[in-house]
Write a protein that holds these residues in place. Structure first.
Motif, PDB file in Angstrom:
ATOM      1  N   HIS A  98       0.956  -1.140   0.090  1.00 10.33           N
ATOM      2  CA  HIS A  98      -0.014   0.081  -0.086  1.00 10.33           C
ATOM      3  C   HIS A  98       0.717   1.234   0.063  1.00 10.33           C
ATOM      4  CE1 HIS A  98      -3.740  -1.940   0.485  1.00 10.33           C
ATOM      5  NE2 HIS A  98      -3.241  -2.888   1.456  1.00 10.33           N
ATOM      6  N   GLN A 105      -7.847  16.770  -3.961  1.00  6.07           N
ATOM      7  CA  GLN A 105      -8.580  15.720  -4.664  1.00  6.07           C
ATOM      8  C   GLN A 105      -8.321  15.536  -6.414  1.00  6.07           C
ATOM      9  OE1 GLN A 105     -12.925  16.775  -4.120  1.00  6.07           O
ATOM     10  NE2 GLN A 105     -12.814  15.062  -2.276  1.00  6.07           N
ATOM     11  N   LEU A 108      -4.718  14.065  -6.827  1.00  8.16           N
ATOM     12  CA  LEU A 108      -4.852  12.510  -6.636  1.00  8.16           C
ATOM     13  C   LEU A 108      -5.521  11.757  -7.586  1.00  8.16           C
ATOM     14  CD1 LEU A 108      -5.294  12.592  -2.594  1.00  8.16           C
ATOM     15  CD2 LEU A 108      -3.143  12.067  -4.036  1.00  8.16           C
ATOM     16  N   ALA A 112      -3.917   8.965  -9.849  1.00  5.92           N
ATOM     17  CA  ALA A 112      -4.847   7.773  -9.929  1.00  5.92           C
ATOM     18  C   ALA A 112      -4.819   7.108 -11.333  1.00  5.92           C
ATOM     19  CB  ALA A 112      -5.762   7.557  -9.025  1.00  5.92           C
ATOM     20  N   ASP A 150      -6.023  16.311   1.054  1.00 10.35           N
ATOM     21  CA  ASP A 150      -6.459  14.631   0.931  1.00 10.35           C
ATOM     22  C   ASP A 150      -5.242  13.880   0.804  1.00 10.35           C
ATOM     23  OD1 ASP A 150      -9.620  14.832   0.087  1.00 10.35           O
ATOM     24  OD2 ASP A 150      -8.533  16.332  -1.047  1.00 10.35           O
ATOM     25  N   ALA A 152      -4.219   9.434  -0.263  1.00 16.60           N
ATOM     26  CA  ALA A 152      -4.703   8.117  -0.710  1.00 16.60           C
ATOM     27  C   ALA A 152      -3.787   7.422  -1.123  1.00 16.60           C
ATOM     28  CB  ALA A 152      -5.413   8.594  -2.080  1.00 16.60           C
ATOM     29  N   CYS A 153      -4.418   6.037  -1.294  1.00 17.27           N
ATOM     30  CA  CYS A 153      -3.166   4.994  -1.922  1.00 17.27           C
ATOM     31  C   CYS A 153      -3.775   4.789  -3.134  1.00 17.27           C
ATOM     32  CB  CYS A 153      -3.651   3.471  -1.153  1.00 17.27           C
ATOM     33  SG  CYS A 153      -2.804   2.418  -1.880  1.00 17.27           S
ATOM     34  N   LEU A 154      -2.903   5.142  -4.131  1.00 18.56           N
ATOM     35  CA  LEU A 154      -3.123   5.293  -5.602  1.00 18.56           C
ATOM     36  C   LEU A 154      -2.512   4.009  -6.585  1.00 18.56           C
ATOM     37  CD1 LEU A 154      -2.049   8.957  -5.929  1.00 18.56           C
ATOM     38  CD2 LEU A 154      -4.213   8.043  -5.678  1.00 18.56           C
ATOM     39  N   HIS A 158      -6.925   0.266  -5.331  1.00 16.83           N
ATOM     40  CA  HIS A 158      -7.268   0.770  -4.177  1.00 16.83           C
ATOM     41  C   HIS A 158      -7.883   1.915  -3.931  1.00 16.83           C
ATOM     42  CE1 HIS A 158      -3.358  -1.882  -2.728  1.00 16.83           C
ATOM     43  NE2 HIS A 158      -4.098  -2.587  -4.082  1.00 16.83           N
ATOM     44  N   TYR A 159      -7.372   3.191  -4.623  1.00 21.64           N
ATOM     45  CA  TYR A 159      -7.928   4.337  -4.805  1.00 21.64           C
ATOM     46  C   TYR A 159      -9.402   4.140  -5.254  1.00 21.64           C
ATOM     47  CZ  TYR A 159      -8.861   9.296  -6.204  1.00 21.64           C
ATOM     48  OH  TYR A 159      -9.316  10.470  -6.314  1.00 21.64           O
ATOM     49  N   GLN A 160      -9.742   3.521  -6.263  1.00 24.23           N
ATOM     50  CA  GLN A 160     -11.202   3.286  -6.687  1.00 24.23           C
ATOM     51  C   GLN A 160     -12.040   2.602  -5.641  1.00 24.23           C
ATOM     52  OE1 GLN A 160      -8.269   2.590  -8.126  1.00 24.23           O
ATOM     53  NE2 GLN A 160      -8.268   3.742 -10.189  1.00 24.23           N
ATOM     54  N   VAL A 164      -9.097   6.411   0.631  1.00 17.74           N
ATOM     55  CA  VAL A 164      -8.604   7.720   0.831  1.00 17.74           C
ATOM     56  C   VAL A 164      -9.095   8.452   2.249  1.00 17.74           C
ATOM     57  CG1 VAL A 164      -9.366   8.064  -1.508  1.00 17.74           C
ATOM     58  CG2 VAL A 164     -11.173   8.349   0.037  1.00 17.74           C
TER      59      VAL A 164
END
Length: 174
Positions: A98, A105, A108, A112, A150, A152-154, A158-160, A164
């Motif tokens: 991860h 936003q 990221l 992503a 923000d 996130a894990c991109l 993972h992001y999808q 976040v």
């Protein structure tokens, strides 16, 4: 007698230099295989909308974030004060690689999308940490701008899946 013409010698020198530089700047790729990361201290501090790389000596507070294969961060919302330098310690409690990437936003989402198209793309910035399964990573960051940002894990998927979180940077005290 040297039979390499000056122009060819220059081209050969440029190719050799490029090959050496390419080999020394390896970073992480999005996947489960880590590469040798660029030491973050060697990267220049560059102002971002969400702050700037901080100095470990200036850390005022440490915040621990956990992440796992449920595609969530805990806590998913953190609050800091404008001007505060924070050490974000990230503990990967899952079985998958991860990462945490700080941003807006828009940045990221753009990153992503790029990672979905090029999952092997190598990169390493002071505002991101790649963390192998069961390991810990960290980011030292100075939040020198107030606002909502923000993280996130991109890694593709993972992001999808909703991996976040948000950072609320409160204005400096008067």
């Amino acid at each position: 007698m040297n039979t390499i013409r000056p122009l060819n010698r220059l081209a050969l020198h440029l190719v050799a230099t490029a090959a050496l530089l390419a080999g020394t700047g390896a970073a992480w790729a999005h996947g489960n295989a880590p590469h040798a990361p660029v030491p973050k201290a060697a990267l220049p501090a560059e102002q971002q909308d969400w702050g700037i790389a901080g100095s470990a000596k200036a850390v005022q507070r440490t915040i621990t974030l956990r992440m796992g294969d449920d595609m969530r961060f805990a806590p998913a919302h953190i609050e800091v004060r404008e001007g505060e330098t924070v050490r974000l310690v990230v503990h990967n409690q899952g079985q998958l690689l991860h990462e945490i990437v700080l941003g807006t936003q828009a940045t990221l989402a753009q990153h992503a999308e790029m990672m979905a198209k090029h999952p092997g793309m190598e990169h390493d910035e002071p505002y991101m940490a790649h963390v192998a399964a069961g390991k810990r990573g960290q980011i030292v960051w100075q939040f020198n701008r107030a606002g909502r940002f923000d993280f996130a894990c991109l890694i593709p998927g993972h992001y999808q899946a909703g991996m976040v979180g948000t950072i609320n940077v409160l204005p400096r005290k008067g």
